[in-house]
Design a protein around this motif. Sequence first.
Motif, PDB file in Angstrom:
ATOM      1  N   ILE A  47      -5.514  13.546  -8.250  1.00 44.64           N
ATOM      2  CA  ILE A  47      -6.891  13.809  -8.655  1.00 44.64           C
ATOM      3  C   ILE A  47      -7.434  15.094  -8.048  1.00 44.64           C
ATOM      4  O   ILE A  47      -8.452  15.613  -8.508  1.00 44.64           O
ATOM      5  N   SER A  48      -6.759  15.639  -7.013  1.00 41.49           N
ATOM      6  CA  SER A  48      -7.218  16.909  -6.456  1.00 41.49           C
ATOM      7  C   SER A  48      -6.978  18.062  -7.429  1.00 41.49           C
ATOM      8  O   SER A  48      -7.564  19.130  -7.282  1.00 41.49           O
ATOM      9  N   PHE A  49      -6.124  17.842  -8.420  1.00 44.47           N
ATOM     10  CA  PHE A  49      -5.843  18.860  -9.430  1.00 44.47           C
ATOM     11  C   PHE A  49      -6.557  18.572 -10.750  1.00 44.47           C
ATOM     12  O   PHE A  49      -6.284  19.218 -11.760  1.00 44.47           O
ATOM     13  N   LYS A  50      -7.480  17.593 -10.731  1.00 42.98           N
ATOM     14  CA  LYS A  50      -8.168  17.197 -11.963  1.00 42.98           C
ATOM     15  C   LYS A  50      -9.666  17.097 -11.722  1.00 42.98           C
ATOM     16  O   LYS A  50     -10.134  17.038 -10.583  1.00 42.98           O
ATOM     17  N   ASN A  51     -10.421  17.100 -12.830  1.00 40.58           N
ATOM     18  CA  ASN A  51     -11.839  16.746 -12.781  1.00 40.58           C
ATOM     19  C   ASN A  51     -11.901  15.236 -12.994  1.00 40.58           C
ATOM     20  O   ASN A  51     -11.991  14.745 -14.118  1.00 40.58           O
ATOM     21  N   PHE A  52     -11.826  14.518 -11.891  1.00 40.08           N
ATOM     22  CA  PHE A  52     -11.620  13.080 -11.957  1.00 40.08           C
ATOM     23  C   PHE A  52     -12.856  12.353 -12.457  1.00 40.08           C
ATOM     24  O   PHE A  52     -13.972  12.596 -12.003  1.00 40.08           O
ATOM     25  N   SER A  53     -12.620  11.450 -13.381  1.00 46.00           N
ATOM     26  CA  SER A  53     -13.669  10.571 -13.893  1.00 46.00           C
ATOM     27  C   SER A  53     -13.187   9.136 -13.766  1.00 46.00           C
ATOM     28  O   SER A  53     -12.142   8.792 -14.335  1.00 46.00           O
ATOM     29  N   PRO A  54     -13.879   8.282 -12.999  1.00 49.26           N
ATOM     30  CA  PRO A  54     -13.423   6.893 -12.848  1.00 49.26           C
ATOM     31  C   PRO A  54     -13.270   6.176 -14.181  1.00 49.26           C
ATOM     32  O   PRO A  54     -12.409   5.310 -14.325  1.00 49.26           O
ATOM     33  N   GLY A  55     -14.116   6.541 -15.146  1.00 53.72           N
ATOM     34  CA  GLY A  55     -14.030   5.895 -16.451  1.00 53.72           C
ATOM     35  C   GLY A  55     -12.751   6.238 -17.192  1.00 53.72           C
ATOM     36  O   GLY A  55     -12.192   5.397 -17.905  1.00 53.72           O
ATOM     37  N   TRP A  59      -4.794   9.495 -14.860  1.00 55.31           N
ATOM     38  CA  TRP A  59      -3.961  10.257 -15.794  1.00 55.31           C
ATOM     39  C   TRP A  59      -4.755  10.870 -16.934  1.00 55.31           C
ATOM     40  O   TRP A  59      -4.423  11.969 -17.408  1.00 55.31           O
ATOM     41  N   ASP A  60      -5.801  10.210 -17.401  1.00 56.03           N
ATOM     42  CA  ASP A  60      -6.554  10.722 -18.553  1.00 56.03           C
ATOM     43  C   ASP A  60      -7.637  11.722 -18.171  1.00 56.03           C
ATOM     44  O   ASP A  60      -8.211  12.369 -19.051  1.00 56.03           O
ATOM     45  N   SER A  61      -7.944  11.865 -16.901  1.00 54.56           N
ATOM     46  CA  SER A  61      -8.908  12.882 -16.467  1.00 54.56           C
ATOM     47  C   SER A  61      -8.317  14.268 -16.705  1.00 54.56           C
ATOM     48  O   SER A  61      -7.117  14.488 -16.523  1.00 54.56           O
ATOM     49  N   PRO A  62      -9.146  15.242 -17.121  1.00 61.62           N
ATOM     50  CA  PRO A  62      -8.616  16.571 -17.466  1.00 61.62           C
ATOM     51  C   PRO A  62      -8.187  17.373 -16.233  1.00 61.62           C
ATOM     52  O   PRO A  62      -8.789  17.264 -15.166  1.00 61.62           O
ATOM     53  N   TRP A  63      -7.143  18.197 -16.405  1.00 58.82           N
ATOM     54  CA  TRP A  63      -6.695  19.110 -15.352  1.00 58.82           C
ATOM     55  C   TRP A  63      -7.733  20.209 -15.156  1.00 58.82           C
ATOM     56  O   TRP A  63      -8.429  20.591 -16.093  1.00 58.82           O
ATOM     57  N   ASN A  64      -7.820  20.743 -13.946  1.00 63.25           N
ATOM     58  CA  ASN A  64      -8.912  21.698 -13.669  1.00 63.25           C
ATOM     59  C   ASN A  64      -8.449  23.093 -13.243  1.00 63.25           C
ATOM     60  O   ASN A  64      -9.253  23.895 -12.760  1.00 63.25           O
ATOM     61  N   ASP A  65      -7.155  23.392 -13.409  1.00 61.37           N
ATOM     62  CA  ASP A  65      -6.639  24.731 -13.108  1.00 61.37           C
ATOM     63  C   ASP A  65      -6.962  25.145 -11.659  1.00 61.37           C
ATOM     64  O   ASP A  65      -7.444  26.244 -11.407  1.00 61.37           O
ATOM     65  N   PHE A  66      -6.695  24.222 -10.710  1.00 63.23           N
ATOM     66  CA  PHE A  66      -6.876  24.468  -9.261  1.00 63.23           C
ATOM     67  C   PHE A  66      -8.324  24.830  -8.902  1.00 63.23           C
ATOM     68  O   PHE A  66      -8.584  25.502  -7.923  1.00 63.23           O
ATOM     69  N   GLU A  67      -9.269  24.322  -9.674  1.00 63.13           N
ATOM     70  CA  GLU A  67     -10.682  24.652  -9.446  1.00 63.13           C
ATOM     71  C   GLU A  67     -11.165  24.226  -8.064  1.00 63.13           C
ATOM     72  O   GLU A  67     -11.895  24.961  -7.390  1.00 63.13           O
ATOM     73  N   HIS A  68     -10.731  23.030  -7.620  1.00 64.95           N
ATOM     74  CA  HIS A  68     -11.201  22.531  -6.324  1.00 64.95           C
ATOM     75  C   HIS A  68     -10.664  23.376  -5.173  1.00 64.95           C
ATOM     76  O   HIS A  68     -11.367  23.596  -4.182  1.00 64.95           O
ATOM     77  N   PHE A  69      -9.431  23.842  -5.293  1.00 61.33           N
ATOM     78  CA  PHE A  69      -8.849  24.658  -4.230  1.00 61.33           C
ATOM     79  C   PHE A  69      -9.475  26.052  -4.193  1.00 61.33           C
ATOM     80  O   PHE A  69      -9.607  26.648  -3.128  1.00 61.33           O
ATOM     81  N   LYS A  70      -9.894  26.561  -5.355  1.00 58.10           N
ATOM     82  CA  LYS A  70     -10.617  27.845  -5.386  1.00 58.10           C
ATOM     83  C   LYS A  70     -12.002  27.691  -4.752  1.00 58.10           C
ATOM     84  O   LYS A  70     -12.505  28.600  -4.096  1.00 58.10           O
ATOM     85  N   ARG A  71     -12.582  26.514  -4.950  1.00 61.07           N
ATOM     86  CA  ARG A  71     -13.914  26.262  -4.404  1.00 61.07           C
ATOM     87  C   ARG A  71     -13.900  26.186  -2.874  1.00 61.07           C
ATOM     88  O   ARG A  71     -14.893  26.545  -2.224  1.00 61.07           O
TER      89      ARG A  71
END
Length: 310
Positions: A47-55, A59-71
């Motif tokens: 989930i560190s590589f995704k925009n995690f949504s509990p709903g 696996w179905d949460s979208p990938w975020n292109d390392f957004e969290h690590f850039k932040r």
Amino acid sequence: MAEKTIKTNELSTWGQMKRMKLLYFMLLLPMVMLFIFNYLPMYGIIISFKNFSPGLGIWDSPWNDFEHFKRLFTDFMFLRALKNTVFISFLKIAIAFPAPIFFALLLNEIRNEKFMKVSQSISYLPHFMSWVILAAMIIEVFSPQRGIINYFITMFGGDPVNFLSSKVFFIPVLILTDIWKEIGYGAIIYLASIASIDPELYEAADMDGAGRFKKMFHITIPSIMPMIIILFILRLGGILNAGFDQILNLYNPLVYEVADIIDTYVYRAGLEQHQFDYATAVGLFKNVVGVIFILGANAIIRRKSEHGIW
């Protein structure tokens, strides 16, 4: 001949395992617990590589292109927590890490066995108490209104000091209380190493007229140096662990500027602000840095000496 030797070694290894089957069976439960509680949860690192949504789920949460690590490296709060973590960890390594070594050396020099056992028992006690209990005691001791420290300060004409809300005094209190809690228990392994030293070395030193200090510096310390190096390498692996339980129970918003560390920052971001994916990215970054420090420290020490973890 070579094939026969290999088969003989395999049979001997299997035979040894069969003879020690009860020990391997005892090892099974801890290994299963380690796998369940330490390795299976690693699945959540995704989930560190995704925009995690509990709903949506992991696996179905979208990938975020390392957004969290850039932040991470543009987030002022994280950068402040990183700086505080490294600073507090450095102080604990420089001051708190050697304390059990010195304490073990001092205990080893005590000739009165009863006094030594009483000293050991008293020094071990704080380790077995949680930081929740110890923090309540520390808060009372350093309280501006009720604390014994401020009682003596006011008795000598000074003004009460709120140590735990002061950016100047909070870190020294942190280091001193950490030493107080762990110095006795940390000395156990060094005392065990000292007990394994060949007594003939001390007898030979006595015959040469060496005093206590010479025997300490030329026999005891060199003999326990491999253990010191191994524990030092492991301590470097936790360079970004500055003491979550201790700080969480002692700090307050007035000292966030100097006391907020990565673990407390992750706690607030993940559990209070529900940024589970970002908090996981921060935790993953911390653990990767720890592994790098262990590998680097071990490689450097192995080049300079024969000691190391592997």
